[in-house]
Write a protein that holds these residues in place. Structure first.
Motif, mmCIF file in Angstrom:
data_model
loop_
_atom_site.group_PDB
_atom_site.id
_atom_site.type_symbol
_atom_site.label_atom_id
_atom_site.label_comp_id
_atom_site.label_asym_id
_atom_site.label_seq_id
_atom_site.Cartn_x
_atom_site.Cartn_y
_atom_site.Cartn_z
ATOM 1 N N GLN A 1 14.593 -10.806 5.971
ATOM 2 C CA GLN A 1 14.123 -9.987 5.873
ATOM 3 C C GLN A 1 12.001 -10.310 5.297
ATOM 4 O O GLN A 1 12.971 -10.796 3.798
ATOM 5 C CB GLN A 1 13.919 -8.716 5.579
ATOM 6 C CG GLN A 1 15.178 -7.987 6.693
ATOM 7 C CD GLN A 1 15.766 -6.983 5.899
ATOM 8 O OE1 GLN A 1 15.728 -6.571 4.717
ATOM 9 N NE2 GLN A 1 16.399 -6.294 6.516
ATOM 10 N N SER A 2 11.121 -10.256 5.605
ATOM 11 C CA SER A 2 9.851 -10.786 5.116
ATOM 12 C C SER A 2 9.598 -9.382 4.296
ATOM 13 O O SER A 2 9.566 -8.270 4.982
ATOM 14 C CB SER A 2 9.248 -11.342 5.979
ATOM 15 O OG SER A 2 8.837 -10.903 6.610
ATOM 16 N N ASN A 3 7.952 -9.582 4.227
ATOM 17 C CA ASN A 3 7.349 -8.354 3.307
ATOM 18 C C ASN A 3 7.774 -7.697 2.629
ATOM 19 O O ASN A 3 7.954 -5.798 3.304
ATOM 20 C CB ASN A 3 6.984 -7.516 5.157
ATOM 21 C CG ASN A 3 6.507 -8.399 5.745
ATOM 22 O OD1 ASN A 3 5.109 -9.104 4.892
ATOM 23 N ND2 ASN A 3 5.705 -8.363 6.844
ATOM 24 N N GLN B 1 10.629 -0.414 7.858
ATOM 25 C CA GLN B 1 10.303 -0.772 9.139
ATOM 26 C C GLN B 1 10.151 0.159 9.164
ATOM 27 O O GLN B 1 10.582 0.985 9.495
ATOM 28 C CB GLN B 1 10.895 -2.145 9.237
ATOM 29 C CG GLN B 1 11.908 -1.849 9.853
ATOM 30 C CD GLN B 1 13.339 -3.390 9.505
ATOM 31 O OE1 GLN B 1 11.965 -4.216 9.721
ATOM 32 N NE2 GLN B 1 14.552 -2.789 10.732
ATOM 33 N N LYS C 1 12.505 -2.276 1.713
ATOM 34 C CA LYS C 1 12.006 -2.946 2.517
ATOM 35 C C LYS C 1 12.003 -1.373 3.561
ATOM 36 O O LYS C 1 12.950 -1.090 3.856
ATOM 37 C CB LYS C 1 13.234 -3.473 3.080
ATOM 38 C CG LYS C 1 12.913 -5.061 4.547
ATOM 39 C CD LYS C 1 11.562 -5.282 4.196
ATOM 40 C CE LYS C 1 11.540 -5.847 5.778
ATOM 41 N NZ LYS C 1 10.224 -6.092 6.088
ATOM 42 N N ASN D 1 4.141 -4.592 -5.469
ATOM 43 C CA ASN D 1 3.746 -5.881 -4.544
ATOM 44 C C ASN D 1 4.115 -6.600 -3.757
ATOM 45 O O ASN D 1 5.403 -6.462 -3.895
ATOM 46 C CB ASN D 1 3.172 -6.955 -5.891
ATOM 47 C CG ASN D 1 4.849 -8.176 -5.670
ATOM 48 O OD1 ASN D 1 5.232 -7.695 -6.856
ATOM 49 N ND2 ASN D 1 4.526 -9.672 -5.775
ATOM 50 N N ILE D 2 3.718 -7.256 -2.162
ATOM 51 C CA ILE D 2 4.407 -7.205 -1.406
ATOM 52 C C ILE D 2 4.404 -9.001 -1.156
ATOM 53 O O ILE D 2 3.940 -9.395 -2.064
ATOM 54 C CB ILE D 2 3.504 -7.299 0.136
ATOM 55 C CG1 ILE D 2 3.052 -5.044 0.861
ATOM 56 C CG2 ILE D 2 4.173 -7.355 1.291
ATOM 57 C CD1 ILE D 2 2.642 -4.619 1.627
ATOM 58 N N SER D 3 6.255 -8.907 -0.928
ATOM 59 C CA SER D 3 5.715 -10.462 -1.199
ATOM 60 C C SER D 3 7.277 -10.758 0.605
ATOM 61 O O SER D 3 7.910 -10.273 0.870
ATOM 62 C CB SER D 3 7.228 -10.823 -2.317
ATOM 63 O OG SER D 3 7.929 -12.440 -1.849
ATOM 64 N N ASN D 4 6.327 -12.200 0.718
ATOM 65 C CA ASN D 4 6.888 -12.556 2.448
ATOM 66 C C ASN D 4 7.875 -13.502 2.140
ATOM 67 O O ASN D 4 8.626 -14.240 2.912
ATOM 68 C CB ASN D 4 5.222 -13.539 2.976
ATOM 69 C CG ASN D 4 4.878 -12.380 3.653
ATOM 70 O OD1 ASN D 4 5.068 -11.118 3.911
ATOM 71 N ND2 ASN D 4 3.438 -12.633 3.031
ATOM 72 N N HIS D 5 8.395 -14.165 0.161
ATOM 73 C CA HIS D 5 8.615 -14.962 -0.250
ATOM 74 C C HIS D 5 10.259 -15.198 -0.231
ATOM 75 O O HIS D 5 11.265 -15.684 -0.676
ATOM 76 C CB HIS D 5 7.822 -16.095 -0.527
ATOM 77 C CG HIS D 5 7.248 -16.306 0.222
ATOM 78 N ND1 HIS D 5 6.815 -17.883 0.947
ATOM 79 C CD2 HIS D 5 5.734 -16.344 -0.285
ATOM 80 C CE1 HIS D 5 5.110 -17.739 0.518
ATOM 81 N NE2 HIS D 5 5.360 -17.027 -0.193
ATOM 82 N N LEU E 1 8.505 -4.559 -0.367
ATOM 83 C CA LEU E 1 7.735 -4.433 -1.163
ATOM 84 C C LEU E 1 8.674 -4.472 -3.037
ATOM 85 O O LEU E 1 10.168 -3.878 -2.465
ATOM 86 C CB LEU E 1 7.736 -2.870 -1.254
ATOM 87 C CG LEU E 1 6.636 -2.399 -0.409
ATOM 88 C CD1 LEU E 1 6.316 -1.040 0.486
ATOM 89 C CD2 LEU E 1 5.008 -3.182 -0.976
ATOM 90 N N CYS F 1 6.811 5.277 3.308
ATOM 91 C CA CYS F 1 7.459 4.889 2.629
ATOM 92 C C CYS F 1 7.274 4.611 0.802
ATOM 93 O O CYS F 1 8.395 4.510 0.380
ATOM 94 C CB CYS F 1 7.427 3.043 2.670
ATOM 95 S SG CYS F 1 8.299 1.652 2.357
#
Length: 429
Positions: A393-395, A363, A361, A314-318, A397, A344
């Motif tokens: 870094q955000s987003n 990008q 991560k 799942n993707i986490s921004n935190h 996995l 990815c």
């Protein structure tokens, strides 16, 4: 490699492949097919045991001789109820309404010679499911096998039925194809609906498995070992006991947990772990039980289930990535950024193979056509007290490891093991 003798069981799971039974010409071994093996076995049985001369190598399209097995005479102590209750009036109607020569058979006391001699000249056999499936090898090709079943309920576990479902839940097409038999279902009266308990192989979180529930039951004293590829329970330690054989003579283990894991991985080849006097290491054992010195401790395997390791993402921004190794992947030749992002998944697979990796991560590069992946050796919160780190870094996995254990199949034996009636019209029509 060349094998002079090959043993083939009648179990449908022998083929392992759905098509091996359904398509008799498809051979799992080059130059062989199950149909050919069955044919050789048949002729060997007929020539070695049958006391009658074959009327023809194959049964006629229009049957002339018929055999009925009603399970009317059971051995004392038989618990499984599958008796044909109205077979006598049924047989009377069959004899009046058809030109077939009907004969009733009971297998108690019959020799193999008598059975082969009887079946090798029978054109039609009507029975219920059971151990008499072995008689298929005595019948000639093109013979009719009529089986009393509940369509859509109990026909899924008859080896001969086209609706047979393997333990993995796949349709095999039934063994009647490879045997060259004409298989027909005869519906019994008052068939119940399928039981809600019926299931085939399923995977569920290992802590919800019945083996775990049994070990947690008060007074159980069982010891659990959960490590893919096996979830096993072991009986409470016993003193002064050992097994006669060694599973892997060269292996020994310092800790009980490590020995239990390895014993589980060996499956039926390891039946217990044993430790001798104080200071000795744990060893893997198998074979018959025997007495040993009082200082010997043995943990006997109770039951096991296959176990697997699955991953969810799942993707986490935190959460921020604590970088580990980095990998660069170029996009495909179409030079699209979407294909670069899709790569990815390669980094995710690498992360799944690395126990230190907790996330990925990904990008795109400056040219928008390349992809940079970073495997995260750790994850940390972007919150620090009341402040939020906007530079991290955000987003990311995030990898989640899930252990699942296989649920054993449960077939509707209650529906299967019942006395029954069959209306003659079900056959005459």
């Amino acid at each position: 490699l060349c094998f002079e003798k090959v043993g083939v069981t009648l179990l449908p799971t022998t083929a392992h492949s759905v098509k091996a039974w359904k398509l008799s010409a498809r051979s799992p071994v080059h130059g062989w097919s199950y149909a050919g093996v069955f044919s050789e076995i048949r002729f060997g049985l007929w020539s070695g045991f049958s006391q009658r001369t074959l009327a023809a190598p194959a049964a006629p399209a229009c049957p002339q001789t018929a055999l009925i097995y009603a399970r009317s005479k059971l051995l004392p102590g038989t618990k499984k109820s599958r008796t044909w209750l109205n077979f006598e009036p049924f047989l009377q109607v069959m004899r009046r309404s058809t030109r077939l020569q009907w004969e009733q058979v009971e297998f108690i006391g019959m020799t193999v010679v008598e059975e082969v001699s009887l079946f090798s000249n029978v054109d039609l056999f009507i029975t219920m499911p059971g151990a008499q499936w072995a008689k298929v090898l005595f019948l000639r090709p093109n013979a009719l096998w009529l089986e009393t079943l509940c369509p859509g309920v109990t026909d899924s576990f008859s080896w001969l039925s086209e609706r047979f479902i393997s333990r993995s839940g796949g349709y095999t097409g039934g063994m009647s194809v490879s045997l060259g038999l004409r298989y027909r279902i005869v519906p019994i009266e008052h068939c119940p609906p399928p039981s809600p308990k019926v299931r085939y192989i399923t995977w569920l979180p290992w802590k919800q498995h019945p083996i775990v529930a049994e070990a947690a039951r008060p007074g159980s004293r069982r010891i659990l070992s959960a490590s893919p590829p096996a979830l096993c329970s072991y009986f409470a330690p016993r003193r002064g006991r050992d097994l006669v054989g060694s599973a892997v003579p060269s292996l020994s283990f310092e800790t009980q947990e490590e020995a239990l894991r390895h014993c589980g991985r060996l499956g039926a080849e390891c039946a217990a772990i044993v430790k001798g006097e104080s200071g000795y290491r744990w060893k893997l054992r198998r074979g018959a039980s025997r007495f040993a010195s009082p200082a010997t401790t043995m943990l006997m395997k109770d039951q096991c289930a296959a176990m697997r390791r699955q991953f969810a993402w799942n993707i986490s921004n935190h959460l921020a990535c604590i970088p580990g190794s980095a990998a660069y992947h170029s996009s495909s030749s179409n030079n699209s950024s979407s294909s670069a992002v899709a790569d990815c998944s390669v980094c995710q697979r690498r992360c799944e193979e690395d126990p230190r990796c907790e996330g990925v991560k990904c990008q795109t590069g400056e040219d928008a056509f390349s992809l940079r992946c970073v495997l995260c050796n750790g994850l940390e919160s972007r919150w620090s007290g009341s402040s939020y780190n906007t530079t991290a870094q955000s987003n990311v996995l995030v990898k989640h490891e899930i252990w699942e254990a296989i649920m054993p199949e449960w077939i509707d034996w209650h529906t299967f093991n019942q006395n029954f009636n069959v209306q003659p019209e079900e056959v005459l029509k």
